[in-house]
Design a protein around this motif. Structure first.
Motif, PDB file in Angstrom:
ATOM      1  N   TRP A  89      69.782  48.195  31.680  1.00  0.00           N
ATOM      2  CA  TRP A  89      68.854  47.740  32.712  1.00  0.00           C
ATOM      3  C   TRP A  89      68.156  48.863  33.464  1.00  0.00           C
ATOM      4  CZ3 TRP A  89      68.260  42.872  31.647  1.00  0.00           C
ATOM      5  CH2 TRP A  89      69.326  42.161  31.100  1.00  0.00           C
ATOM      6  N   GLY A  90      66.884  48.624  33.786  1.00  0.00           N
ATOM      7  CA  GLY A  90      66.091  49.532  34.587  1.00  0.00           C
ATOM      8  C   GLY A  90      65.264  48.764  35.594  1.00  0.00           C
ATOM      9  N   ASP A  91      64.594  49.480  36.479  1.00  0.00           N
ATOM     10  CA  ASP A  91      63.781  48.877  37.536  1.00  0.00           C
ATOM     11  C   ASP A  91      62.305  49.231  37.325  1.00  0.00           C
ATOM     12  OD1 ASP A  91      66.230  48.147  38.645  1.00  0.00           O
ATOM     13  OD2 ASP A  91      66.302  49.917  39.946  1.00  0.00           O
ATOM     14  N   GLY A  92      61.425  48.326  37.709  1.00  0.00           N
ATOM     15  CA  GLY A  92      60.002  48.609  37.596  1.00  0.00           C
ATOM     16  C   GLY A  92      59.154  47.420  37.984  1.00  0.00           C
ATOM     17  N   GLY A  93      57.857  47.649  38.024  1.00  0.00           N
ATOM     18  CA  GLY A  93      56.920  46.573  38.347  1.00  0.00           C
ATOM     19  C   GLY A  93      55.645  46.728  37.549  1.00  0.00           C
ATOM     20  N   GLY A  94      55.060  45.596  37.158  1.00  0.00           N
ATOM     21  CA  GLY A  94      53.786  45.599  36.448  1.00  0.00           C
ATOM     22  C   GLY A  94      52.931  44.453  36.962  1.00  0.00           C
ATOM     23  N   ALA A  95      51.617  44.607  36.880  1.00  0.00           N
ATOM     24  CA  ALA A  95      50.717  43.584  37.421  1.00  0.00           C
ATOM     25  C   ALA A  95      49.438  43.510  36.607  1.00  0.00           C
ATOM     26  CB  ALA A  95      50.396  43.882  38.884  1.00  0.00           C
ATOM     27  N   VAL A  96      48.822  42.335  36.627  1.00  0.00           N
ATOM     28  CA  VAL A  96      47.493  42.165  36.039  1.00  0.00           C
ATOM     29  C   VAL A  96      46.629  41.349  36.999  1.00  0.00           C
ATOM     30  CG1 VAL A  96      48.373  42.235  33.672  1.00  0.00           C
ATOM     31  CG2 VAL A  96      48.001  40.020  34.771  1.00  0.00           C
ATOM     32  N   ILE A  97      45.338  41.583  36.928  1.00  0.00           N
ATOM     33  CA  ILE A  97      44.357  40.725  37.585  1.00  0.00           C
ATOM     34  C   ILE A  97      43.769  39.816  36.518  1.00  0.00           C
ATOM     35  CG2 ILE A  97      42.120  40.609  38.747  1.00  0.00           C
ATOM     36  CD1 ILE A  97      44.249  41.603  40.596  1.00  0.00           C
ATOM     37  N   LEU A  98      43.865  38.507  36.742  1.00  0.00           N
ATOM     38  CA  LEU A  98      43.266  37.511  35.851  1.00  0.00           C
ATOM     39  C   LEU A  98      42.058  36.914  36.551  1.00  0.00           C
ATOM     40  CD1 LEU A  98      46.073  35.222  34.332  1.00  0.00           C
ATOM     41  CD2 LEU A  98      44.721  36.942  33.156  1.00  0.00           C
ATOM     42  N   GLU A  99      40.910  36.909  35.867  1.00  0.00           N
ATOM     43  CA  GLU A  99      39.713  36.319  36.448  1.00  0.00           C
ATOM     44  C   GLU A  99      39.125  35.258  35.521  1.00  0.00           C
ATOM     45  OE1 GLU A  99      36.973  38.848  38.812  1.00  0.00           O
ATOM     46  OE2 GLU A  99      37.937  40.510  37.726  1.00  0.00           O
ATOM     47  N   ALA A 100      38.527  34.262  36.114  1.00  0.00           N
ATOM     48  CA  ALA A 100      37.835  33.230  35.347  1.00  0.00           C
ATOM     49  C   ALA A 100      36.658  33.861  34.620  1.00  0.00           C
ATOM     50  CB  ALA A 100      37.349  32.121  36.277  1.00  0.00           C
ATOM     51  N   SER A 101      36.482  33.488  33.338  1.00  0.00           N
ATOM     52  CA  SER A 101      35.433  34.088  32.525  1.00  0.00           C
ATOM     53  C   SER A 101      34.973  33.102  31.462  1.00  0.00           C
ATOM     54  CB  SER A 101      35.961  35.364  31.859  1.00  0.00           C
ATOM     55  OG  SER A 101      35.043  35.894  30.935  1.00  0.00           O
ATOM     56  N   ASP A 102      33.730  33.279  30.999  1.00  0.00           N
ATOM     57  CA  ASP A 102      33.261  32.472  29.870  1.00  0.00           C
ATOM     58  C   ASP A 102      33.528  33.180  28.545  1.00  0.00           C
ATOM     59  OD1 ASP A 102      31.421  34.501  30.030  1.00  0.00           O
ATOM     60  OD2 ASP A 102      29.664  33.203  30.259  1.00  0.00           O
ATOM     61  N   GLN A 103      34.141  34.374  28.638  1.00  0.00           N
ATOM     62  CA  GLN A 103      34.514  35.128  27.438  1.00  0.00           C
ATOM     63  C   GLN A 103      35.998  34.929  27.143  1.00  0.00           C
ATOM     64  OE1 GLN A 103      32.178  36.866  25.593  1.00  0.00           O
ATOM     65  NE2 GLN A 103      30.798  35.832  27.041  1.00  0.00           N
ATOM     66  N   PRO A 104      36.377  34.860  25.854  1.00  0.00           N
ATOM     67  CA  PRO A 104      37.784  34.626  25.503  1.00  0.00           C
ATOM     68  C   PRO A 104      38.737  35.604  26.170  1.00  0.00           C
ATOM     69  CG  PRO A 104      36.405  34.423  23.560  1.00  0.00           C
ATOM     70  CD  PRO A 104      35.516  34.929  24.667  1.00  0.00           C
ATOM     71  N   GLY A 105      39.824  35.092  26.677  1.00  0.00           N
ATOM     72  CA  GLY A 105      40.869  35.897  27.304  1.00  0.00           C
ATOM     73  C   GLY A 105      42.216  35.380  26.823  1.00  0.00           C
ATOM     74  N   SER A 110      41.227  25.621  39.911  1.00  0.00           N
ATOM     75  CA  SER A 110      41.962  25.728  41.173  1.00  0.00           C
ATOM     76  C   SER A 110      42.032  27.158  41.688  1.00  0.00           C
ATOM     77  CB  SER A 110      43.384  25.178  41.003  1.00  0.00           C
ATOM     78  OG  SER A 110      43.348  23.818  40.630  1.00  0.00           O
ATOM     79  N   ALA A 111      41.755  28.126  40.816  1.00  0.00           N
ATOM     80  CA  ALA A 111      41.722  29.533  41.212  1.00  0.00           C
ATOM     81  C   ALA A 111      40.728  30.255  40.323  1.00  0.00           C
ATOM     82  CB  ALA A 111      43.103  30.164  41.091  1.00  0.00           C
ATOM     83  N   LYS A 112      40.178  31.337  40.837  1.00  0.00           N
ATOM     84  CA  LYS A 112      39.224  32.129  40.065  1.00  0.00           C
ATOM     85  C   LYS A 112      39.682  33.561  39.844  1.00  0.00           C
ATOM     86  CE  LYS A 112      35.112  29.491  41.390  1.00  0.00           C
ATOM     87  NZ  LYS A 112      33.760  29.544  42.025  1.00  0.00           N
ATOM     88  N   MET A 122      33.554  26.688  28.191  1.00  0.00           N
ATOM     89  CA  MET A 122      35.002  26.685  28.425  1.00  0.00           C
ATOM     90  C   MET A 122      35.372  27.847  29.342  1.00  0.00           C
ATOM     91  SD  MET A 122      38.090  26.732  25.625  1.00  0.00           S
ATOM     92  CE  MET A 122      39.807  26.709  26.143  1.00  0.00           C
ATOM     93  N   ILE A 123      36.272  27.588  30.278  1.00  0.00           N
ATOM     94  CA  ILE A 123      36.742  28.640  31.181  1.00  0.00           C
ATOM     95  C   ILE A 123      37.976  29.315  30.583  1.00  0.00           C
ATOM     96  CG2 ILE A 123      37.632  29.168  33.477  1.00  0.00           C
ATOM     97  CD1 ILE A 123      36.170  26.708  34.503  1.00  0.00           C
ATOM     98  N   TYR A 124      37.941  30.628  30.527  1.00  0.00           N
ATOM     99  CA  TYR A 124      39.086  31.418  30.076  1.00  0.00           C
ATOM    100  C   TYR A 124      39.646  32.230  31.243  1.00  0.00           C
ATOM    101  CZ  TYR A 124      37.627  30.639  25.208  1.00  0.00           C
ATOM    102  OH  TYR A 124      37.295  30.073  23.998  1.00  0.00           O
ATOM    103  N   SER A 125      40.889  32.675  31.082  1.00  0.00           N
ATOM    104  CA  SER A 125      41.496  33.618  32.017  1.00  0.00           C
ATOM    105  C   SER A 125      41.464  34.993  31.372  1.00  0.00           C
ATOM    106  CB  SER A 125      42.946  33.221  32.311  1.00  0.00           C
ATOM    107  OG  SER A 125      43.021  31.887  32.768  1.00  0.00           O
ATOM    108  N   LYS A 126      40.727  35.904  31.970  1.00  0.00           N
ATOM    109  CA  LYS A 126      40.514  37.230  31.384  1.00  0.00           C
ATOM    110  C   LYS A 126      41.260  38.288  32.177  1.00  0.00           C
ATOM    111  CE  LYS A 126      37.969  39.663  28.344  1.00  0.00           C
ATOM    112  NZ  LYS A 126      37.985  39.387  26.889  1.00  0.00           N
ATOM    113  N   ILE A 127      42.001  39.152  31.489  1.00  0.00           N
ATOM    114  CA  ILE A 127      42.647  40.284  32.154  1.00  0.00           C
ATOM    115  C   ILE A 127      41.591  41.340  32.427  1.00  0.00           C
ATOM    116  CG2 ILE A 127      44.323  42.156  31.925  1.00  0.00           C
ATOM    117  CD1 ILE A 127      46.027  40.337  30.200  1.00  0.00           C
ATOM    118  N   THR A 128      41.338  41.597  33.709  1.00  0.00           N
ATOM    119  CA  THR A 128      40.319  42.580  34.074  1.00  0.00           C
ATOM    120  C   THR A 128      40.892  43.873  34.629  1.00  0.00           C
ATOM    121  OG1 THR A 128      40.037  41.575  36.273  1.00  0.00           O
ATOM    122  CG2 THR A 128      38.608  40.769  34.505  1.00  0.00           C
ATOM    123  N   GLY A 129      42.189  43.895  34.878  1.00  0.00           N
ATOM    124  CA  GLY A 129      42.816  45.111  35.368  1.00  0.00           C
ATOM    125  C   GLY A 129      44.322  45.050  35.228  1.00  0.00           C
ATOM    126  N   THR A 130      44.952  46.178  34.967  1.00  0.00           N
ATOM    127  CA  THR A 130      46.413  46.244  34.848  1.00  0.00           C
ATOM    128  C   THR A 130      46.938  47.397  35.686  1.00  0.00           C
ATOM    129  OG1 THR A 130      46.400  47.752  32.927  1.00  0.00           O
ATOM    130  CG2 THR A 130      46.312  45.377  32.476  1.00  0.00           C
TER     131      THR A 130
END
Length: 317
Positions: free
Chosen positions: A158-174, A131-133, A1-9
């Motif tokens: 209200w405040g301002d800010g930004g956050g991001a994650v990198i999601l990568e295809a993985s065989d490990q649960p994400g 469709s994406a890795k 099974m393909i999972y989406s894993k957070i590899t960076g924030t």
């Protein structure tokens, strides 16, 4: 099974800080009144020459560095925002150019405070279908640009800010599951009355706070149940709650629903205020960099926003 894993924030906050003491000088209020009702002590505000894409880019750079990937590996960019730089092109396309990324698909999602959870859900589907890795998922907003600072009950939030994650295809649960919902019949309880094709009324946020609070608490209760049932988990299986930072009382109500100590709830609202789509990824990155959240732990993200929209994501980090 393909999972989406957070590899960076990654995350980014503008330098300017607007504290409750600053607000005391702008209108009749007190630090104690704001803190008691919202949990907010301060919020960050963009400079005149900063835009949503700038916050998104800085958060993305951190996420890319944390993941250790070559940025050219990114094959999809999704930006959740309510405050895009322009009507078009999308903020995602602007971010793509500023980061110098390859010619991958890039688009925005608008679900207000639920935007990041919506974006995660879409990105997860792209990865699971092959469709994406490698997907860059961003939540960024400059809510100060649509805040009426003569409306004290609203301006304090209200405040301002930004956050991001990198999601990568993985065989490990994400990402184990995502759940997104909407009910547009509540539109006028939390909205900006004017828009591009409907140029009537104010172009700043209007909110019926008490009604929104009651509906939010009940709705988030139900999505917690939905998420646990879908994954056949008990409340005790959740290691961390990473909620949208809207109001400390909503966070406390959700923690109570999970029989969870507030020590296991990521709280950044005191420092960030409500940053809309940026809220959850900001909180996630803060907790990871403060060495609270560790690999292998189970996280529950949940959010509620204008629309109304709401959603959750259950993640094995």
């Amino acid at each position: 099974m393909i999972y989406s894993k957070i590899t960076g924030t990654g995350s980014y906050l503008p330098e300017k800080i607007l504290s409750n003491l600053d607000l005391e000088k702008m209108f009749e209020t007190t630090d104690e009144w704001i803190t008691t009702r919202t949990g907010i002590k301060e919020r960050h505000i963009v400079s005149a020459h900063q835009y949503t894409s700038d916050l998104a880019v800085e958060a993305s750079k951190q996420a890319i560095e944390a993941s250790g990937i070559d940025s050219n590996k990114i094959d999809l960019i999704i930006v959740a925002t309510t405050t895009p730089d322009k009507i078009f092109p999308s903020t995602a396309c602007i971010v793509q150019t500023k980061l110098g990324l390859s010619l991958c698909p890039a688009f925005d999602i608008q679900a207000v405070c639920s935007g990041f959870v919506y974006a995660l859900s879409v990105a997860d589907k792209f990865i699971k279908t092959g469709s994406a890795k490698c997907v860059l998922v961003i939540g960024a907003d400059t809510m100060s640009r649509i805040t009426d600072y003569s409306d004290r009950s609203n301006a304090i939030l209200w405040g301002d800010g930004g956050g991001a994650v990198i999601l990568e295809a993985s065989d490990q649960p994400g990402i184990l599951s995502t759940h997104i919902h909407a009910d547009g019949s509540y539109e006028k309880l939390l909205h900006v009355p004017s828009g591009v094709s409907h140029q009537k009324g104010k172009s700043t946020i209007e909110m019926q706070g008490n009604q929104v609070f009651k509906i939010a608490v009940n709705t988030l209760d139900s999505i917690v149940d939905e998420t646990l049932e879908m994954n056949q988990l008990d409340k005790s299986d959740i290691d961390w709650l990473v909620p949208h930072q809207a109001n400390i009382r909503i966070l406390e109500a959700t923690a109570k629903k999970l029989n969870m100590s507030m020590d296991r709830v990521i709280v950044t609202i005191d420092r960030h205020g409500n940053t809309s789509a940026a809220s959850i990824p900001l909180a996630l990155d803060t907790a990871i960099r403060e060495h609270k959240i560790k690999r292998g732990e189970t996280l529950l993200m949940e959010a509620f926003g204008g629309g109304f929209t709401w959603g959750s994501a259950l993640i094995k980090y």
